[in-house]
Design a protein around this motif. Structure first.
Motif, mmCIF file in Angstrom:
data_model
loop_
_atom_site.group_PDB
_atom_site.id
_atom_site.type_symbol
_atom_site.label_atom_id
_atom_site.label_comp_id
_atom_site.label_asym_id
_atom_site.label_seq_id
_atom_site.Cartn_x
_atom_site.Cartn_y
_atom_site.Cartn_z
ATOM 1 N N GLN A 118 1.082 -1.354 0.344
ATOM 2 C CA GLN A 118 0.145 0.114 -0.392
ATOM 3 C C GLN A 118 1.041 0.761 -0.082
ATOM 4 O OE1 GLN A 118 -3.421 0.622 -0.612
ATOM 5 N NE2 GLN A 118 -3.271 -1.892 -0.758
ATOM 6 N N THR A 119 2.690 1.185 -0.466
ATOM 7 C CA THR A 119 2.849 2.432 0.203
ATOM 8 C C THR A 119 3.495 2.616 -1.234
ATOM 9 O OG1 THR A 119 4.266 1.839 1.705
ATOM 10 C CG2 THR A 119 6.078 3.343 0.563
ATOM 11 N N GLU A 120 3.025 3.803 -1.948
ATOM 12 C CA GLU A 120 3.436 4.291 -3.150
ATOM 13 C C GLU A 120 4.653 5.070 -3.526
ATOM 14 O OE1 GLU A 120 1.796 7.869 -5.342
ATOM 15 O OE2 GLU A 120 0.390 6.644 -5.818
ATOM 16 N N GLU A 121 5.308 5.860 -2.064
ATOM 17 C CA GLU A 121 6.529 6.509 -2.360
ATOM 18 C C GLU A 121 7.112 6.581 -0.791
ATOM 19 O OE1 GLU A 121 8.115 10.593 -3.677
ATOM 20 O OE2 GLU A 121 5.778 10.171 -3.847
ATOM 21 N N VAL A 122 8.273 6.450 -1.158
ATOM 22 C CA VAL A 122 8.985 6.640 0.369
ATOM 23 C C VAL A 122 10.023 7.754 -0.306
ATOM 24 C CG1 VAL A 122 10.431 5.943 2.144
ATOM 25 C CG2 VAL A 122 8.672 4.653 1.076
ATOM 26 N N ARG A 123 9.712 8.845 0.594
ATOM 27 C CA ARG A 123 10.961 10.171 0.079
ATOM 28 C C ARG A 123 11.951 9.977 1.317
ATOM 29 N NH1 ARG A 123 6.535 13.894 -0.269
ATOM 30 N NH2 ARG A 123 5.058 13.095 -2.191
ATOM 31 N N ASP A 172 15.603 13.247 -8.108
ATOM 32 C CA ASP A 172 15.348 15.101 -8.285
ATOM 33 C C ASP A 172 15.398 15.849 -7.920
ATOM 34 O OD1 ASP A 172 13.100 14.560 -7.068
ATOM 35 O OD2 ASP A 172 11.978 13.945 -8.146
ATOM 36 N N GLU A 173 15.452 17.107 -7.734
ATOM 37 C CA GLU A 173 15.422 17.999 -7.814
ATOM 38 C C GLU A 173 15.583 18.218 -5.769
ATOM 39 O OE1 GLU A 173 11.824 18.789 -9.124
ATOM 40 O OE2 GLU A 173 12.940 17.839 -9.910
ATOM 41 N N ARG A 174 13.856 17.221 -5.212
ATOM 42 C CA ARG A 174 13.850 17.383 -4.617
ATOM 43 C C ARG A 174 14.537 16.247 -3.639
ATOM 44 N NH1 ARG A 174 6.777 16.343 -4.955
ATOM 45 N NH2 ARG A 174 7.888 14.530 -5.486
ATOM 46 N N GLY A 175 15.583 15.738 -3.249
ATOM 47 C CA GLY A 175 16.319 14.690 -3.456
ATOM 48 C C GLY A 175 15.959 12.415 -3.920
ATOM 49 N N ALA A 176 16.068 12.223 -3.415
ATOM 50 C CA ALA A 176 15.534 10.336 -2.971
ATOM 51 C C ALA A 176 14.774 9.985 -2.720
ATOM 52 C CB ALA A 176 16.352 9.776 -2.640
ATOM 53 N N SER A 177 13.841 9.739 -4.016
ATOM 54 C CA SER A 177 12.413 8.974 -4.021
ATOM 55 C C SER A 177 12.815 7.624 -4.262
ATOM 56 C CB SER A 177 10.899 10.041 -4.943
ATOM 57 O OG SER A 177 10.613 10.675 -4.169
ATOM 58 N N TYR A 178 12.125 6.753 -3.195
ATOM 59 C CA TYR A 178 11.723 5.222 -3.738
ATOM 60 C C TYR A 178 10.084 5.179 -4.161
ATOM 61 C CZ TYR A 178 15.602 5.341 -1.544
ATOM 62 O OH TYR A 178 17.324 5.194 -0.782
#
Length: 156
Positions: free
Chosen positions: A75-80, A137-143
């Protein structure tokens, strides 16, 4: 026991990394992700990528309130997460991608694969990925959870 509780005696050493977790329904969880000690990993702790890609279906986040949330990976779409020890190393493959998430949100960034594969097409690299894709990206790392990725466009 020297004043320590039984649970403290069995607690494994961890390194905490500030994180934001976006669930499939849009819920945002903010807190600390705990990376466990790992003598075989540079820096001495497991990587966020390893934590998310291992077969266990849940991971723990200590929320800003102090409450612990056991988060379902499906259920996790993204981890920043500004994770230490996850820099690009020599011999890695880097591909520029635009991805569209299940919410319709578009992201553009660098995707880094840890080992140089025998083939370097974006399709081959995506198919060789496990549960989460690391996009910088410009915001950093996303998983990004591959199960919540609609489409990817190679930009190289």
């Amino acid at each position: 026991m020297g004043g320590r509780t039984l649970s403290e005696l069995y607690r494994a050493p961890t390194e905490s990394a500030p994180t934001e977790v976006v669930l499939a329904d849009g819920t945002l969880l903010r807190g600390l992700l705990h990376l466990h000690a790992d003598a075989h990993t540079p820096g001495g702790f497991e990587s966020v990528q390893h934590l998310l890609d291992d077969p266990e279906p849940f991971f723990a986040v200590t929320l800003e309130t102090g409450q612990v949330a056991l988060v379902g990976k499906a259920q996790t779409e993204e981890v920043r997460c500004a994770a230490p020890h996850e820099d690009e190393l020599p011999g890695t493959t880097v591909v520029l991608l635009e991805v569209v998430l299940s919410t319709g949100e578009r992201r553009t960034g660098r995707v880094v694969w840890g080992a140089r594969p025998t083939r370097s097409r974006a399709l081959d690299l995506l198919n060789a990925s496990e549960g989460f894709l690391r996009l910088v990206d410009e915001r950093g790392a996303s998983y990004l959870n591959l199960a919540h990725l609609r489409v990817a466009y190679p930009l190289d």
